[in-house]
Motif scaffolding. Structure first.
Motif: not given
Length: 181
Positions: A10-17
């Motif tokens: 989920v963190l990876g899919e979330l992305g920086d933005e």
């Protein structure tokens, strides 16, 4: 190599933005947002597993898992962005139902106001749906459930002989990985 956890995906899919957006909601930096997201996603996964255990194989969670494992819609159904909305239909509803208890649990544990956690959950639900659908599709490909006429496991169908007796709880555990504590 170990599999990544549901929270990591989920963190990876979330992305920086989106992570920066969540940090703004929480009034913290991205590390604080990352920790809050991990806690919230873990609580959501636990809430799904508890709801599934209470309902049994034929309940709303079981049906939502079966729907999430279906291949995404293609062609005319995806016009206007409907494919993404339709693909998360039942699971989006299930996540919405567990969001208030999750927000309250995370608020109690972290000290973040429940209303703020609820806003974070609103940002997270589409991302959680995307990761859940990917993992459900991968799990379906690897479990060989009893196919229905459409080729997908029928909701509540007994697993095929090669599935090792995997039930809804096992499938959720496979999809959510480290979410259960």
């Amino acid at each position: 190599m170990s599999e990544s956890s549901f929270q990591d995906d989920v963190l990876g899919e979330l992305g920086d933005e989106k992570l920066t957006e969540i940090a703004g909601l929480l009034g913290t930096d991205t590390d604080g947002a990352r920790a809050a997201v991990s806690e919230t996603v873990g609580a959501m996964a636990g809430g799904l597993q508890e709801k599934a255990a209470a309902e049994g194989e034929d309940g709303e969670v079981g049906q939502a898992v079966a729907e999430a494992a279906e291949p995404p819609l293609q062609g005319v159904a995806t016009l206007g962005g409907l494919g993404g909305l339709l693909g998360g239909g039942m699971m989006a509803g299930v996540l919405a139902k567990v969001s208030k208890p999750v927000a309250n649990a995370v608020a109690k544990k972290t000290g973040i106001p429940a209303a703020t956690v609820s806003r974070v959950i609103e940002v997270l639900i589409p991302v959680v749906l995307a990761v859940f659908a990917k993992r459900a599709a991968e799990g379906k490909a690897g479990t060989g459930g009893a196919p229905s006429a459409g080729g997908a496991p029928a909701p509540g169908a007994a697993p095929a002989a090669g599935a090792g007796g995997a039930g809804l709880g096992d499938l959720l555990g496979q999809i959510l990985g480290g979410g259960k504590k």
